[in-house]
Design a protein around this motif. Structure first.
Motif, PDB file in Angstrom:
ATOM      1  N   MET A 141       5.701  14.446   3.543  1.00  0.00           N
ATOM      2  CA  MET A 141       6.180  15.646   4.210  1.00  0.00           C
ATOM      3  C   MET A 141       7.708  15.684   4.239  1.00  0.00           C
ATOM      4  N   ILE A 142       8.352  14.630   3.784  1.00  0.00           N
ATOM      5  CA  ILE A 142       9.807  14.538   3.824  1.00  0.00           C
ATOM      6  C   ILE A 142      10.394  15.226   2.591  1.00  0.00           C
ATOM      7  N   LYS A 143      11.246  16.203   2.830  1.00  0.00           N
ATOM      8  CA  LYS A 143      11.900  16.943   1.756  1.00  0.00           C
ATOM      9  C   LYS A 143      13.367  16.503   1.647  1.00  0.00           C
ATOM     10  N   LEU A 144      14.032  17.066   0.659  1.00  0.00           N
ATOM     11  CA  LEU A 144      15.432  16.707   0.435  1.00  0.00           C
ATOM     12  C   LEU A 144      16.291  17.033   1.662  1.00  0.00           C
ATOM     13  N   ARG A 184       0.812  -1.222   0.000  1.00  0.00           N
ATOM     14  CA  ARG A 184       0.000   0.000   0.000  1.00  0.00           C
ATOM     15  C   ARG A 184       0.843   1.268   0.000  1.00  0.00           C
ATOM     16  N   GLY A 185       2.105   1.131   0.302  1.00  0.00           N
ATOM     17  CA  GLY A 185       2.961   2.306   0.320  1.00  0.00           C
ATOM     18  C   GLY A 185       3.380   2.698   1.717  1.00  0.00           C
ATOM     19  N   PHE A 186       4.357   3.572   1.772  1.00  0.00           N
ATOM     20  CA  PHE A 186       4.913   4.024   3.042  1.00  0.00           C
ATOM     21  C   PHE A 186       4.852   5.545   3.072  1.00  0.00           C
ATOM     22  N   TYR A 187       4.372   6.087   4.173  1.00  0.00           N
ATOM     23  CA  TYR A 187       4.088   7.517   4.238  1.00  0.00           C
ATOM     24  C   TYR A 187       4.683   8.118   5.504  1.00  0.00           C
ATOM     25  N   LEU A 188       5.564   9.098   5.357  1.00  0.00           N
ATOM     26  CA  LEU A 188       6.131   9.813   6.494  1.00  0.00           C
ATOM     27  C   LEU A 188       5.447  11.171   6.606  1.00  0.00           C
ATOM     28  N   SER A 189       4.537  11.271   7.562  1.00  0.00           N
ATOM     29  CA  SER A 189       3.791  12.514   7.728  1.00  0.00           C
ATOM     30  C   SER A 189       4.491  13.491   8.672  1.00  0.00           C
ATOM     31  N   ASN A 190       5.516  13.017   9.374  1.00  0.00           N
ATOM     32  CA  ASN A 190       6.208  13.843  10.357  1.00  0.00           C
ATOM     33  C   ASN A 190       7.590  14.219   9.828  1.00  0.00           C
ATOM     34  N   PRO A 191       7.844  15.494   9.561  1.00  0.00           N
ATOM     35  CA  PRO A 191       9.163  15.902   9.049  1.00  0.00           C
ATOM     36  C   PRO A 191      10.316  15.544   9.977  1.00  0.00           C
ATOM     37  N   GLY A 192      10.039  15.403  11.277  1.00  0.00           N
ATOM     38  CA  GLY A 192      11.091  15.054  12.226  1.00  0.00           C
ATOM     39  C   GLY A 192      11.370  13.567  12.311  1.00  0.00           C
ATOM     40  N   ALA A 193      10.651  12.772  11.506  1.00  0.00           N
ATOM     41  CA  ALA A 193      10.802  11.323  11.599  1.00  0.00           C
ATOM     42  C   ALA A 193      12.209  10.877  11.190  1.00  0.00           C
ATOM     43  N   THR A 194      12.755  11.484  10.158  1.00  0.00           N
ATOM     44  CA  THR A 194      14.081  11.055   9.697  1.00  0.00           C
ATOM     45  C   THR A 194      15.141  11.324  10.761  1.00  0.00           C
ATOM     46  N   ARG A 195      15.034  12.419  11.466  1.00  0.00           N
ATOM     47  CA  ARG A 195      16.016  12.712  12.528  1.00  0.00           C
ATOM     48  C   ARG A 195      15.890  11.699  13.665  1.00  0.00           C
ATOM     49  N   GLU A 196      14.669  11.381  14.040  1.00  0.00           N
ATOM     50  CA  GLU A 196      14.472  10.426  15.127  1.00  0.00           C
ATOM     51  C   GLU A 196      15.011   9.049  14.742  1.00  0.00           C
ATOM     52  N   MET A 197      14.768   8.626  13.490  1.00  0.00           N
ATOM     53  CA  MET A 197      15.297   7.345  13.039  1.00  0.00           C
ATOM     54  C   MET A 197      16.822   7.369  13.021  1.00  0.00           C
ATOM     55  N   ALA A 198      17.392   8.433  12.471  1.00  0.00           N
ATOM     56  CA  ALA A 198      18.849   8.527  12.347  1.00  0.00           C
ATOM     57  C   ALA A 198      19.522   8.528  13.722  1.00  0.00           C
ATOM     58  N   GLU A 199      18.947   9.235  14.684  1.00  0.00           N
ATOM     59  CA  GLU A 199      19.539   9.285  16.019  1.00  0.00           C
ATOM     60  C   GLU A 199      19.398   7.953  16.751  1.00  0.00           C
TER      61      GLU A 199
END
Length: 539
Positions: free
Chosen positions: A419-422, A381-396
């Motif tokens: 919501m995830i930008k470059l 069905r796809g994967f959706y990141l609605s929280n822009p801070g999600a990548t930082r939380e995953m990376a940390e």
């Protein structure tokens, strides 16, 4: 040095063996070495006969009065077969000497009946079975791999098992599963030192339900007796048997291909599997997966794989990921691989049932695994990141991550506006120094502008990432994207943009995005060379 002195020099057996092992893949050379001299005969024959791909060479060692050869057409190819002449086989020490000389050297039999046939007629195997009273033909065999679609050969499998057997792998594509599963009690009762057992049924979903149920019950009552078992791969097992498996002291790898409890479990058990390191579950739904994961309390799991036959929405996957975080040790898990839609992924034009896409809320429970090195989630069905801070939380949370992939299982567009930008990829450059593969859906319709004073990522860069999977991410301005990526990820070599199905205005937008990503890939090499030159000047 005179010849008499040189000829009396001692020959080191280990060196002769090493010489022969170097030629292990060259059968003619080994045969020539065996005929060279007495010193080379034994090590060369040991290596030559160590592993066989069928029984044909050994059948040729039987006396000619018992055997004959004939050519048969198999899949438009001429195949030589050994057949029984009809005379009763009488195995005596004198007559059997040549056969034993080579059969005792066989330690592995890897028979792949899908690529070539046994090349020994059933009549010959029947005669051998009668002559030996069903005793094994390979007394020192340690590993048997049997991949056969011919059901008539199944009763003769015990002939190729011996007291030293430790690994058995059986793959059946046709035949009676109940008859095939009857091999399990035989293995458990006669070969208690077995360490690895693999039963694979590629077409298990097409079996009659009752046949599968009876076969699973037959298998479940005996496998737990193998106290030295380290690896087990089976289509299914009863929950009662699974509780007994949890007490096996040496079990390290467990693969249940079609896990479905035989009945409603009213008193689920927690804990067990004290040595288990790798778990793979092929389940029908989240509840069945959670039931099995509850048995993993305190297990030192390193790898976890969950495979849904149907489709899982965000809530289903959240239940599974939460169960993994609750019942698997946080300090040991290194690899998590989750896939849904296994039963429909190969169907052309498959209709995806309605449901929620996977979002970061479902993934978040996995952030407790601080030593995670690989996370791969494939969904339909796809994967959706609605929280822009999600990548930082995953990376940390995953500072040791090497592979992080969120991908689509089917070629079908099912993404919402991300919501995830470059710029949101920067945390991976800051906190994940070992990240090599990244797959994520991002929105790059408006990449950062470039000017003389601006440095992409403010100088932050990561020197491990080599592959970026962007799926069908919308993109514009390839020059700005390439400038950003080459600055933050200077080792990036490949960008994978995937074709998916679309309708209406989506088609044009997707084709434009695909072309943009292709241009980014083309520009990367030039930008990377410039960045590398800049760094060399600064040093």
């Amino acid at each position: 040095m005179d010849m008499a002195a040189s000829s009396s020099l001692p020959l080191i057996p280990e060196l002769l063996r090493l010489i022969c092992e170097e030629a292990a893949s060259d059968k003619p050379t080994l045969a020539a070495l065996a005929r060279t001299c007495k010193a080379f005969e034994k090590p060369a024959l040991d290596v030559l006969w160590f592993q066989l791909t069928d029984f044909y060479p050994l059948a040729l060692c039987l006396p000619q009065m018992w055997r004959a050869e004939e050519t048969r057409k198999v899949q438009d190819k001429d195949i030589r077969y050994v057949v029984h002449r009809g005379l009763p086989l009488v195995i005596t020490p004198g007559i059997n000497a040549r056969f034993s000389r080579y059969s005792e050297r066989v330690h592995r039999l890897n028979f792949d009946g899908l690529s070539h046939k046994m090349r020994v007629d059933i009549s010959m195997l029947q005669a051998l079975q009668i002559a030996t009273y069903g005793a094994n033909l390979l007394p020192n065999i340690q590993r048997l791999r049997w991949n056969c679609s011919e059901k008539d050969y199944i009763p003769f499998i015990p002939l190729f098992l011996g007291p030293c057997i430790s690994v058995v792998s059986l793959t059946f594509t046709t035949g009676n599963i109940y008859q095939q599963m009857s091999l399990v009690p035989m293995l458990s009762n006669n070969f208690p030192s077995l360490k690895e057992i693999t039963f694979v049924y590629p077409n298990v979903l097409n079996l009659p339900p009752q046949d599968l149920t009876n076969a699973v019950k037959l298998m479940s009552v005996s496998l737990y007796k193998l106290q030295r078992l380290e690896l087990l791969t089976i289509p299914n097992v009863t929950y009662a048997a699974m509780r007994k498996f949890s007490l096996l002291p040496s079990l390290k790898r467990l693969d249940i291909r079609r896990w479905k409890p035989d009945s409603a479990v009213t008193n689920p058990q927690k804990g067990g599997f004290q040595a288990l390191q790798y778990l793979k579950i092929g389940a029908y739904n989240a509840s069945d997966s959670v039931l099995l994961l509850e048995l993993m309390d305190s297990s030192p799991l390193i790898g976890v794989g969950i495979y849904f036959q149907g489709t899982g929405d965000s809530q289903s996957w959240k239940r599974v990921f939460t169960a993994i975080s609750l019942h698997c040790r946080h300090d040991t898990v290194r690899d998590i691989h989750c896939v849904d839609g296994m039963a429909i992924r190969s169907q052309v034009g498959a209709v995806i049932p309605p449901g929620e896409m996977l979002d970061y809320g479902a993934i978040k429970p996995l952030t407790v695994f601080s030593n995670l090195e690989s996370l791969h989630v494939e969904v339909v069905r796809g994967f959706y990141l609605s929280n822009p801070g999600a990548t930082r939380e995953m990376a940390e949370s995953w500072t040791k991550i090497k592979t992080l992939l969120f991908t689509l299982q089917l070629r079908r567009r099912s993404q919402q506006a991300s919501m995830i930008k470059l710029q949101d990829l920067l945390p991976f450059a800051q906190f994940c120094p070992d990240l090599k593969k990244l797959g994520i859906f991002i929105d790059v319709k408006n990449p950062p502008e470039i000017d003389d004073k601006w440095r992409p990522g403010n100088g932050v860069h990561q020197s491990s990432l080599t592959e970026l999977y962007v799926l069908d991410s919308p993109a514009r301005s390839p020059t700005q994207i390439a400038a950003f990526l080459s600055s933050c990820f200077p080792t990036l070599q490949k960008i994978f943009a995937r074709n998916v199905e679309a309708q209406g205005d989506q088609v044009l937008n997707m084709e434009d995005s695909k072309e943009v990503w292709g241009q980014v890939q083309h520009l990367l090499s030039a930008f990377t060379a410039v960045r590398k030159q800049e760094r060399s000047y600064s040093q």
